[in-house]
Design a protein around this motif. Structure first.
Motif: not given
Length: 346
Positions: A198-221
């Motif tokens: 979705f959106d991307v934002y930044h502060e002075k020291s960090d970059l925030f990337v907003e993404m879809e939430y996957a409730a089932g975790g990863s395939l590795l999990d």
């Protein structure tokens, strides 16, 4: 003199690696061969040895940002012209209306750059004003991913927080181009089996990337769970990832980091939607075998041989170990031990 902004409005990504890349922050740039009058200089040992070099002008084109990046203009000032998405531009100023354009210099076949419009991609934000941050979902060498609730949409999101200082320490001063490439490629794709960015934002020291939430975790999990995945469950997951890769490869994008941790599941049900994530080392690739990627990228234990041994790779690298993953899951082996490549695949 062109004004300077800390927020980039454009990115010139080389299609042909003989050309220098450019992150555009000033209001205008002159691109050409002249060492003193150009902002991005088209002159190097590799470029001089190429047949295209003699067709380049001392000042070939100007690209400029108007109204804080809302409008981007391209002006040809060369003797041989330019091509924008295959259309000849000669001594003409044009508005770049799309988020991406292919720029050819002098000759139509000399596809030099992919211009990516970044304005509006990076907004300035305070994280706490936009999200209620929850538990840590995962962490890497310079990024952490948190579960969050958006104050704007009131929905669950995954927020990737990238620390710029850590990036610079590990990647070097040129780390910005990798971040911009990751978020621009991820944001340009739209497929049901690819995690949405979705959106991307930044502060002075960090970059925030907003993404879809996957409730089932990863395939590795899921692999580490007590139950054994049956063949139908395994086939369904890999069918979806195959569809995602086929879509990316049609767009000339190679992911280069296919592994269980980068396959996310949307629920804990056995039959669930699987989505490909993490475009940190993804890259555009092109048809010419003369310019295959030879850089090492990805996670070593899951690298295709042509990546690990730097013999040149393209989209084929993404499929190299998919069958190996499937065999490993069905045999209930631990992915962390890797796949030696000696197993027989029927």
């Amino acid at each position: 003199m062109a004004s300077l902004s800390s927020i980039p409005w454009g990115y010139l990504e080389p299609i042909n690696n003989i050309y220098p890349r450019g992150i555009l922050t000033k209001s205008s740039y002159i691109i050409g061969r002249h060492p003193n009058e150009c902002d991005i200089i088209l002159d190097s040992k590799e470029l001089r040895q190429h047949e295209y070099f003699i067709h380049l002008s001392s000042k070939h084109f100007i690209i400029e940002s108007i109204d804080n990046g809302r409008s981007i203009f391209f002006r040809d000032i060369s003797r041989n012209g330019c091509y924008i998405d295959g259309e000849l531009i000669h001594h003409t100023k044009v508005l770049l209306q799309n988020s991406e354009h292919i720029i050819s210099l002098a000759l139509k076949e000399n596809r030099a750059y992919r211009f990516i419009h970044l304005s509006g991609l990076f907004g300035v934000s305070n994280l706490d004003e936009r999200y209620l941050k929850g538990n840590l979902l995962g962490s890497g060498s310079f990024a952490n991913v948190y579960k969050a609730i958006s104050h704007v949409t009131h929905t669950h999101r995954a927020i990737k927080i990238i620390n710029k200082d850590q990036c610079e320490k590990q990647i070097g001063p040129g780390f910005s181009k990798y971040l911009y490439r990751e978020v621009s490629i991820h944001g340009s794709v739209d497929h049901p089996c690819i995690l949405r960015r979705f959106d991307v934002y930044h502060e002075k020291s960090d970059l925030f990337v907003e993404m879809e939430y996957a409730a089932g975790g990863s395939l590795l999990d899921r692999i580490h769970k007590t139950y054994i995945m049956d063949e139908d469950e395994c086939k369904f997951i890999f069918y979806q990832i195959g569809c995602a890769l086929a879509y990316l490869h049609r767009l000339k994008i190679v992911h280069r980091d296919i592994k269980p941790a980068n396959v996310l599941l949307m629920s804990n049900e056995r039959e669930t939607v699987a989505k490909l994530s993490d475009f940190g080392v993804a890259k555009y690739v092109y048809a010419s075998s003369r310019y295959l990627n030879t850089t090492i990228a990805g996670t070593q234990q899951f690298m295709a041989p042509e990546v690990q041994f730097q013999t040149g790779h393209s989209t084929n690298a993404d499929f190299e170990f998919v069958l190996g993953y499937k065999v490993t899951i069905l045999n209930k082996q631990n992915f962390l031990s890797g796949w030696s490549g000696k197993e027989k695949i029927d």
